[in-house]
Design an enzyme around this catalytic site. Structure first.
Site, PDB file in Angstrom:
ATOM      1  N   ARG A 188      15.302  18.820 -12.087  1.00  0.00           N
ATOM      2  CA  ARG A 188      15.456  18.378 -13.492  1.00  0.00           C
ATOM      3  C   ARG A 188      14.093  17.935 -14.043  1.00  0.00           C
ATOM      4  NH1 ARG A 188      19.530  13.335 -15.276  1.00  0.00           N
ATOM      5  NH2 ARG A 188      18.987  13.270 -17.470  1.00  0.00           N
TER       6      ARG A 188
ATOM      7  N   ASN B  51      16.523   3.727 -10.183  1.00  0.00           N
ATOM      8  CA  ASN B  51      17.637   4.677 -10.028  1.00  0.00           C
ATOM      9  C   ASN B  51      17.272   6.133 -10.273  1.00  0.00           C
ATOM     10  OD1 ASN B  51      17.406   4.341 -12.777  1.00  0.00           O
ATOM     11  ND2 ASN B  51      19.599   4.253 -13.165  1.00  0.00           N
TER      12      ASN B  51
ATOM     13  N   LYS C  47       3.442   2.096 -13.177  1.00  0.00           N
ATOM     14  CA  LYS C  47       3.913   1.028 -12.287  1.00  0.00           C
ATOM     15  C   LYS C  47       5.397   1.264 -12.010  1.00  0.00           C
ATOM     16  CE  LYS C  47       4.949  -3.093 -10.568  1.00  0.00           C
ATOM     17  NZ  LYS C  47       6.234  -2.625  -9.980  1.00  0.00           N
TER      18      LYS C  47
ATOM     19  N   ASP D  36       3.762  -8.098 -14.992  1.00  0.00           N
ATOM     20  CA  ASP D  36       3.506  -8.987 -16.126  1.00  0.00           C
ATOM     21  C   ASP D  36       2.035  -8.913 -16.525  1.00  0.00           C
ATOM     22  OD1 ASP D  36       6.092  -9.701 -15.843  1.00  0.00           O
ATOM     23  OD2 ASP D  36       5.740 -11.838 -15.494  1.00  0.00           O
TER      24      ASP D  36
ATOM     25  N   GLU E 135      14.161   1.013 -22.670  1.00  0.00           N
ATOM     26  CA  GLU E 135      15.490   1.578 -22.409  1.00  0.00           C
ATOM     27  C   GLU E 135      16.126   0.693 -21.356  1.00  0.00           C
ATOM     28  OE1 GLU E 135      18.418   3.150 -20.687  1.00  0.00           O
ATOM     29  OE2 GLU E 135      17.005   4.651 -19.929  1.00  0.00           O
TER      30      GLU E 135
ATOM     31  N   ARG F 233      23.918   3.779 -12.984  1.00  0.00           N
ATOM     32  CA  ARG F 233      23.295   4.486 -14.111  1.00  0.00           C
ATOM     33  C   ARG F 233      23.458   3.619 -15.349  1.00  0.00           C
ATOM     34  NH1 ARG F 233      26.904   8.216 -15.248  1.00  0.00           N
ATOM     35  NH2 ARG F 233      25.546   9.408 -16.605  1.00  0.00           N
ATOM     36  N   CYS F 234      22.378   3.509 -16.139  1.00  0.00           N
ATOM     37  CA  CYS F 234      22.494   2.716 -17.361  1.00  0.00           C
ATOM     38  C   CYS F 234      23.589   3.283 -18.246  1.00  0.00           C
ATOM     39  CB  CYS F 234      21.160   2.676 -18.096  1.00  0.00           C
ATOM     40  SG  CYS F 234      20.525   4.293 -18.499  1.00  0.00           S
ATOM     41  N   THR F 235      23.800   4.610 -18.173  1.00  0.00           N
ATOM     42  CA  THR F 235      24.771   5.283 -19.032  1.00  0.00           C
ATOM     43  C   THR F 235      26.169   5.386 -18.412  1.00  0.00           C
ATOM     44  OG1 THR F 235      23.873   7.289 -18.113  1.00  0.00           O
ATOM     45  CG2 THR F 235      23.171   6.744 -20.341  1.00  0.00           C
TER      46      THR F 235
ATOM     47  N   GLU G 189      27.528  -6.114 -16.935  1.00  0.00           N
ATOM     48  CA  GLU G 189      27.205  -4.782 -16.430  1.00  0.00           C
ATOM     49  C   GLU G 189      27.102  -4.847 -14.906  1.00  0.00           C
ATOM     50  OE1 GLU G 189      23.174  -3.410 -17.138  1.00  0.00           O
ATOM     51  OE2 GLU G 189      23.850  -1.326 -17.147  1.00  0.00           O
TER      52      GLU G 189
ATOM     53  N   ARG H 283      22.671  10.754 -20.431  1.00  0.00           N
ATOM     54  CA  ARG H 283      21.410  10.862 -21.175  1.00  0.00           C
ATOM     55  C   ARG H 283      21.127  12.304 -21.593  1.00  0.00           C
ATOM     56  NH1 ARG H 283      16.146  10.767 -17.975  1.00  0.00           N
ATOM     57  NH2 ARG H 283      17.651  10.385 -16.323  1.00  0.00           N
TER      58      ARG H 283
HETATM   59  O1  G3H Z   1      19.990   4.858 -15.817  1.00  0.00           O
HETATM   60  C1  G3H Z   1      19.633   5.307 -16.906  1.00  0.00           C
HETATM   61  C2  G3H Z   1      19.437   6.757 -17.080  1.00  0.00           C
HETATM   62  O2  G3H Z   1      18.711   7.012 -18.264  1.00  0.00           O
HETATM   63  C3  G3H Z   1      20.746   7.505 -17.057  1.00  0.00           C
HETATM   64  O3  G3H Z   1      20.519   8.862 -17.023  1.00  0.00           O
HETATM   65  O4  G3H Z   1      22.722   9.660 -17.869  1.00  0.00           O
HETATM   66  O5  G3H Z   1      21.140  11.214 -16.734  1.00  0.00           O
HETATM   67  O6  G3H Z   1      22.331   9.450 -15.433  1.00  0.00           O
HETATM   68  P1  G3H Z   1      21.754   9.840 -16.753  1.00  0.00           P
END
Ligand code: G3H
Length: 476
Positions: free
Chosen positions: A105, A156, A179, A217, A252, A285-287, A379, A439
């Protein structure tokens, strides 16, 4: 023999003189994978200073030469994919298949980014188009790099979400100080080993490693940094933004993405989308879908089908490609277990789960979660999903929007007009209709509102965020 991985400055992998090393522990077998350098502030100063001259030469380098080098990096990543994926799997506990997919990817991401930038043309405006303006005045509007971009990436997606910052920065002519998250830093070293093979000029990309609280920081407020691109937790994002004054920044952060299920949804499709949205990579995953808001009239059917699907989820070690893998570390597993225990005590109905072996949290599903429970709002970043029953679209929208987060949301209904009407009212960066939250594809704009972020990611938007307009005004 345990490897001490070096950091990367001046086109070379070097050892810190600080003598401080950080051990990286495998999330699923607790072995020591290796150590990374905890570099000193002085070493960070040297790395940042060196980008200055290098960036000017890089920005002056013919675009097709920059493009060629980046495309070669994409090719090199495909050659090195298995070696890099091996480290992603060991270091962040992603399944083998997902780790390989992350690298491929990323190669695609680089190639598209190169094309996107090549096809960005300067714009022009005429003074005559403004009342009283002169037709003898023309502006040529160029896009120029900001300078040195600080890219801070999360655990992640240690390769993909790093390159999502590095490639747009570099093609646009910026230098980068990279970083990575400490857990993920060895995967980052592997990523930069492949970068190093391509023959980029020295000092346009420096990889620095160390604890966020020490070095993260420090570099974030450093005068030599011209822009910050950060992906990670909301608390860290807010912390960074508080002292990186007057620097453009894109953040993000986290999410509590709801799946709103109407009574006219195709329930089987909805279940499939929720399962993959909520549980893949154990919800790290944030999403990820992190709450289900379902109309009470179909709640029994949905919860029964979700329960059956959760019971069937494969659980195990990353090499065997299950859906559920151990979480990134003990602290993360403790937090998720704490949420589960709290939700049981609060009186929700546990449908399946509440089982733990070290960092492995078995997939857990709750019904009858109510808005006075922590799980309705926090979360987990783990495999636990609450079902909240609602009486109307209006109530679903109200609960969806009461969250501190606003990354994405899903709406499931076979009535397209109704789904769109709900989507229009949701406070989130994107709303998916009849699909899981995610995403990709990576050229779509990707953003969060409220505590989910600031600014916009996604290939063209990231390029925009790392460049600025410069006008040449010609007076004829
Ligand atoms: O963890 C945050 C990512 O931007 C999620 O990406 O929806 O491809 O897993 P993804």
């Amino acid at each position: 023999e345990i490897t001490n991985y070096k950091y990367y400055v001046g086109g070379k992998f070097i050892q810190s003189t600080s003598g401080n090393l950080i051990e990286i522990i495998c999330p699923y077998d607790q072995s020591i994978i290796g150590r990374v350098q905890a570099i000193s502030k002085e070493e960070a100063d040297v790395a940042i200073a060196a980008t200055k001259a290098a960036q000017k030469d890089w920005a002056d380098t013919d675009l097709f030469k920059r493009a060629d080098l980046l495309n070669k990096w994409a090719d090199q990543l495909e050659i090195d994919a298995e070696e890099i994926a091996q480290m992603i799997m060991r270091e962040v506990g992603k399944t083998w298949n997902d780790a390989v997919k992350e690298v491929t990817r990323t190669a695609e991401f680089i190639r598209y980014t190169v094309q996107e930038f090549i096809h960005t043309n300067d714009a022009a405006m005429s003074g005559a188009n403004y009342p009283g303006g002169s037709k003898n005045k023309f502006a040529i509007i160029k896009r120029i790099p900001l300078g040195t971009v600080l890219a801070i990436s999360p655990f992640n997606y240690p390769v993909n979400l790093s390159v999502a910052k590095l490639a747009p920065a570099l093609i646009a002519g910026n230098a980068v100080v990279f970083k990575p998250a400490t857990q993920g830093a060895i995967s980052a070293v592997k990523l930069i080993e492949s970068f190093d093979k391509v023959g980029f000029p020295a000092d346009i990309l420096q990889l620095i490693t160390g604890k966020g609280s020490d070095i993260g920081d420090y570099v974030s407020e450093h005068d030599g940094i011209d822009m910050i691109s950060f992906t990670g937790g909301a608390t860290t994002g807010r912390h960074l933004s508080s002292f990186s004054t007057m620097k453009p920044m894109v953040l993000e952060l986290g999410g509590k993405d709801p799946a709103i299920v109407c009574e006219d949804a195709d329930i089987d499709k909805t279940v499939a989308e929720i399962m993959s949205g909520a549980f893949s990579y154990s919800g790290q995953r944030c999403t990820a879908i992190k709450r289900v808001l379902v109309h009470a009239t179909v709640a029994d059917e949905l919860s029964e089908k979700l329960k059956t699907a959760v019971e069937k989820l494969s659980v195990g070690m990353p090499i065997d490609n299950p859906i559920i893998v151990p979480l990134i570390n003990e602290g993360a597993a403790d937090y998720v277990q704490g949420l589960i225990t709290d939700t049981i005590a609060a009186g929700a109905e546990l449908l399946v789960g509440n089982k733990r072996e070290d960092n492995l949290i078995y997939p857990t599903l709750f019904d009858h979660v109510t808005t006075d429970m922590r799980l309705a709002w926090e979360e987990p970043f783990g495999p636990v999903l609450p079902i909240i029953r609602v009486a109307s679209d209006a109530e679903a929208i109200e609960i969806a929007n009461a969250s501190e987060y606003g990354l994405q949301a899903s709406v499931f209904s076979q009535n397209f007009s109704r789904a769109v009407a709900i989507a229009e009212k949701i406070e989130a960066g994107s709303v998916q209709i009849n699909g899981r939250t995610e995403r990709g594809p990576d050229h779509f704009p990707f953003l969060g509102v409220k505590n989910s972020g600031m600014g916009v990611h996604g290939i063209s938007r990231t390029i925009e965020s790392m460049t600025r307009e410069k006008l040449l005004i010609i007076n004829v």
